[in-house]
Design a protein around this motif. Structure first.
Motif, short mmCIF file in Angstrom:
data_model
loop_
_atom_site.label_atom_id
_atom_site.label_comp_id
_atom_site.label_asym_id
_atom_site.label_seq_id
_atom_site.Cartn_x
_atom_site.Cartn_y
_atom_site.Cartn_z
N ARG A 154 1.00 -1.06 -0.06
CA ARG A 154 -0.09 0.00 0.04
C ARG A 154 0.55 1.24 -0.16
O ARG A 154 1.68 1.54 1.05
N LYS A 159 -1.77 6.20 -4.34
CA LYS A 159 -3.36 5.99 -4.63
C LYS A 159 -3.75 7.18 -4.86
O LYS A 159 -4.07 7.83 -5.58
N PHE A 210 -12.66 6.40 -2.42
CA PHE A 210 -11.27 6.62 -1.92
C PHE A 210 -11.63 7.91 -0.59
O PHE A 210 -10.95 7.48 0.34
#
Length: 213
Positions: A154, A159, A210
């Protein structure tokens, strides 16, 4: 892993991806692909950002819900494969418009001007975000594990860059939809409003999870 495997996002295409595919098909048809070099620009970018991007984002979101390591890895790999195609579509579409402008200017004995419009600037910004996000993904996958590839990681910057790339691509498309091209090809103001509303709805459905998570 193959994107058409049993864990494939194509098995359960989301509403945003399906809606984006319809819009991408419309852009392809209206640009009369492949009749001109220019037609590759809206066609490739429509496929990449309207149809495939929601699907790619869906797969990575689904990977976080998966509890089985193999399933999680397959979904992440599908995400990577879809993003690779999106990059090909993006840079192919950018090359098409670059080359088209160069040829048109040369035919008139002029020097082509690039990235002068809001649409062009937004497209370039989206492409830059995409490239940076992909670079982080490549590093995390190939160099954060002693042996083999690491698909389960991650990274907030990855992102955010990916999300920014998707949003700015949507803004670039909205800009052209509400300009001369959209007015001529989408049935005037009514068509422009319908397509704009669809793009905003799709982007909202894709990005909202998100923001809330």
């Amino acid at each position: 892993s193959n994107p058409l495997s049993s864990q494939s996002p194509f098995k359960e295409m989301s509403v945003p991806a399906a809606g984006g595919a319809i819009l991408a098909t419309t852009f392809t048809y209206k640009s009369k692909f492949p009749s001109t070099l220019f037609s590759y620009h809206p066609t490739l970018l429509g496929i990449g950002w309207l149809a495939l991007a929601p699907l790619a984002i869906q797969t990575v979101r689904d990977s976080k819900k998966a509890t089985d390591k193999k399933v999680k890895e397959e979904k992440v790999q599908s995400h990577a494969q879809l993003n690779a195609v999106i990059q090909i579509c993006t840079y192919g579409g950018l090359f098409a418009i670059y080359r088209n402008k160069e040829l048109m200017a040369a035919a008139k004995g002029q020097v082509a001007k690039h990235l002068v419009s809001v649409h062009g600037k937004l497209g370039a910004l989206s492409s830059a975000f995409l490239l940076l996000s992909a670079a982080i993904a490549g590093y995390k996958t190939m160099f954060t594990q002693k042996y083999g590839l690491n698909f389960i990681w991650r990274d907030k910057i990855h992102k955010y860059l990916g999300t920014l790339s998707y949003v700015t691509a949507g803004m670039a498309i909205l800009n052209i939809v509400n300009g001369g091209w959209g007015k001529f090809n989408l049935g005037g103001q009514t068509g422009q409003r319908i397509v704009s509303a669809a793009i905003l709805l799709i982007q909202g459905m894709v990005v909202a999870p998100f923001i809330t998570n």
